[in-house]
Design a protein around this motif. Structure first.
Motif, mmCIF file in Angstrom:
data_model
loop_
_atom_site.group_PDB
_atom_site.id
_atom_site.type_symbol
_atom_site.label_atom_id
_atom_site.label_comp_id
_atom_site.label_asym_id
_atom_site.label_seq_id
_atom_site.Cartn_x
_atom_site.Cartn_y
_atom_site.Cartn_z
ATOM 1 N N TRP A 3 0.827 -1.208 0.000
ATOM 2 C CA TRP A 3 0.000 0.000 0.000
ATOM 3 C C TRP A 3 0.862 1.260 0.000
ATOM 4 O O TRP A 3 0.490 2.265 -0.607
ATOM 5 C CB TRP A 3 -0.973 -0.010 1.172
ATOM 6 C CG TRP A 3 -2.122 -0.936 0.895
ATOM 7 C CD1 TRP A 3 -2.275 -2.211 1.338
ATOM 8 C CD2 TRP A 3 -3.250 -0.658 0.060
ATOM 9 N NE1 TRP A 3 -3.439 -2.752 0.835
ATOM 10 C CE2 TRP A 3 -4.059 -1.814 0.053
ATOM 11 C CE3 TRP A 3 -3.667 0.444 -0.672
ATOM 12 C CZ2 TRP A 3 -5.249 -1.899 -0.656
ATOM 13 C CZ3 TRP A 3 -4.864 0.369 -1.376
ATOM 14 C CH2 TRP A 3 -5.630 -0.794 -1.360
ATOM 15 N N ILE A 50 1.077 -4.117 -7.173
ATOM 16 C CA ILE A 50 0.067 -5.099 -7.605
ATOM 17 C C ILE A 50 0.561 -6.540 -7.533
ATOM 18 O O ILE A 50 -0.171 -7.462 -7.875
ATOM 19 C CB ILE A 50 -0.496 -4.777 -9.013
ATOM 20 C CG1 ILE A 50 0.583 -4.829 -10.068
ATOM 21 C CG2 ILE A 50 -1.230 -3.450 -8.990
ATOM 22 C CD1 ILE A 50 0.063 -4.731 -11.485
ATOM 23 N N GLU A 52 1.021 -7.737 -4.650
ATOM 24 C CA GLU A 52 0.306 -8.155 -3.444
ATOM 25 C C GLU A 52 -1.147 -7.683 -3.406
ATOM 26 O O GLU A 52 -1.980 -8.301 -2.766
ATOM 27 C CB GLU A 52 1.037 -7.625 -2.204
ATOM 28 C CG GLU A 52 2.409 -8.224 -2.021
ATOM 29 C CD GLU A 52 3.101 -7.696 -0.785
ATOM 30 O OE1 GLU A 52 2.407 -7.413 0.207
ATOM 31 O OE2 GLU A 52 4.331 -7.564 -0.823
ATOM 32 N N ILE A 53 -1.431 -6.553 -4.045
ATOM 33 C CA ILE A 53 -2.781 -5.994 -4.061
ATOM 34 C C ILE A 53 -3.461 -6.437 -5.352
ATOM 35 O O ILE A 53 -2.812 -6.449 -6.396
ATOM 36 C CB ILE A 53 -2.705 -4.444 -4.000
ATOM 37 C CG1 ILE A 53 -2.041 -3.994 -2.699
ATOM 38 C CG2 ILE A 53 -4.085 -3.822 -4.131
ATOM 39 C CD1 ILE A 53 -1.701 -2.523 -2.663
ATOM 40 N N PRO A 54 -4.743 -6.799 -5.318
ATOM 41 C CA PRO A 54 -5.429 -7.159 -6.567
ATOM 42 C C PRO A 54 -5.291 -6.033 -7.600
ATOM 43 O O PRO A 54 -5.379 -4.847 -7.264
ATOM 44 C CB PRO A 54 -6.890 -7.320 -6.138
ATOM 45 C CG PRO A 54 -6.829 -7.638 -4.682
ATOM 46 C CD PRO A 54 -5.640 -6.885 -4.151
ATOM 47 N N THR A 57 -8.069 -3.327 -7.817
ATOM 48 C CA THR A 57 -8.031 -2.406 -6.686
ATOM 49 C C THR A 57 -6.829 -1.481 -6.793
ATOM 50 O O THR A 57 -6.951 -0.267 -6.622
ATOM 51 C CB THR A 57 -7.981 -3.189 -5.360
ATOM 52 O OG1 THR A 57 -9.134 -4.018 -5.270
ATOM 53 C CG2 THR A 57 -7.902 -2.263 -4.165
ATOM 54 N N GLY A 58 -5.682 -2.053 -7.083
ATOM 55 C CA GLY A 58 -4.461 -1.248 -7.200
ATOM 56 C C GLY A 58 -4.573 -0.185 -8.271
ATOM 57 O O GLY A 58 -4.230 0.982 -8.047
ATOM 58 N N LEU A 100 -12.405 1.183 -1.304
ATOM 59 C CA LEU A 100 -11.640 0.081 -1.904
ATOM 60 C C LEU A 100 -10.553 -0.414 -0.957
ATOM 61 O O LEU A 100 -10.318 -1.615 -0.851
ATOM 62 C CB LEU A 100 -11.006 0.531 -3.222
ATOM 63 C CG LEU A 100 -11.942 0.573 -4.413
ATOM 64 C CD1 LEU A 100 -11.258 1.236 -5.593
ATOM 65 C CD2 LEU A 100 -12.386 -0.836 -4.784
ATOM 66 N N LYS A 101 -9.911 0.501 -0.264
ATOM 67 C CA LYS A 101 -8.876 0.108 0.701
ATOM 68 C C LYS A 101 -9.495 -0.726 1.821
ATOM 69 O O LYS A 101 -8.950 -1.739 2.233
ATOM 70 C CB LYS A 101 -8.188 1.360 1.268
ATOM 71 C CG LYS A 101 -7.325 1.131 2.488
ATOM 72 C CD LYS A 101 -6.113 0.274 2.201
ATOM 73 C CE LYS A 101 -5.160 0.234 3.374
ATOM 74 N NZ LYS A 101 -5.046 -1.032 4.019
ATOM 75 N N VAL A 103 -12.205 -2.619 1.815
ATOM 76 C CA VAL A 103 -12.722 -3.925 1.438
ATOM 77 C C VAL A 103 -11.661 -4.844 0.825
ATOM 78 O O VAL A 103 -11.940 -6.003 0.554
ATOM 79 C CB VAL A 103 -13.935 -3.827 0.478
ATOM 80 C CG1 VAL A 103 -15.060 -3.054 1.123
ATOM 81 C CG2 VAL A 103 -13.534 -3.216 -0.850
ATOM 82 N N SER A 104 -10.443 -4.340 0.647
ATOM 83 C CA SER A 104 -9.359 -5.156 0.082
ATOM 84 C C SER A 104 -8.651 -5.916 1.192
ATOM 85 O O SER A 104 -8.482 -5.413 2.289
ATOM 86 C CB SER A 104 -8.363 -4.287 -0.664
ATOM 87 O OG SER A 104 -8.977 -3.686 -1.765
ATOM 88 N N LYS A 105 -8.233 -7.128 0.855
ATOM 89 C CA LYS A 105 -7.507 -7.956 1.844
ATOM 90 C C LYS A 105 -6.029 -7.702 1.760
ATOM 91 O O LYS A 105 -5.462 -7.390 0.789
ATOM 92 C CB LYS A 105 -7.807 -9.414 1.586
ATOM 93 C CG LYS A 105 -9.246 -9.731 1.822
ATOM 94 C CD LYS A 105 -9.526 -11.180 1.580
ATOM 95 C CE LYS A 105 -11.003 -11.414 1.814
ATOM 96 N NZ LYS A 105 -11.397 -12.750 1.715
#
Length: 105
Positions: A3, A50, A52-54, A57-58, A100-101, A103-105
């Motif tokens: 992030w 990206i 690690e982040i979908p 979302t990224g 979005l942050k 709800v993101s895992k």
């Protein structure tokens, strides 16, 4: 850490859009060079984030940071309009980025 990479990538996106305006159609070498530095750095950091982040979302967060930041820079530096609806939709975009942050895992 992903992030942080994404946020910094978004800041560099603000940098490259601002430098693009200041480059005067790439006739100003200083701002043109800054544009290329910022865009390359932004994409490298986005790529790192990206991992690690979908990606959806990224990309949405990166674009949102860049869009909000560029509008703010436009208002502050380039004297662009700051009417009610423009500010309203910027805050809507910020709320979407935060959502979005959250709800993101």
């Amino acid at each position: 850490m992903a992030w942080i990479y994404l946020i910094v990538a978004g800041l560099f996106e603000i940098g490259f859009t601002s430098c693009l305006k200041l480059s005067n159609n790439f006739t100003n070498i200083k701002w043109s060079t800054a544009f290329f530095f910022c865009i390359i750095t932004s994409f490298l950091l986005l790529n790192k984030a990206i991992q690690e982040i979908p990606i959806g979302t990224g990309y949405a967060v990166w674009t949102g940071i860049g869009a909000v930041g560029t509008v703010v820079m436009g208002i502050l530096l380039f004297k662009e309009p700051s009417d009610f609806w423009r500010i309203f939709f910027i805050f809507t975009l910020i709320a979407s980025i935060i959502g979005l942050k959250l709800v993101s895992k």
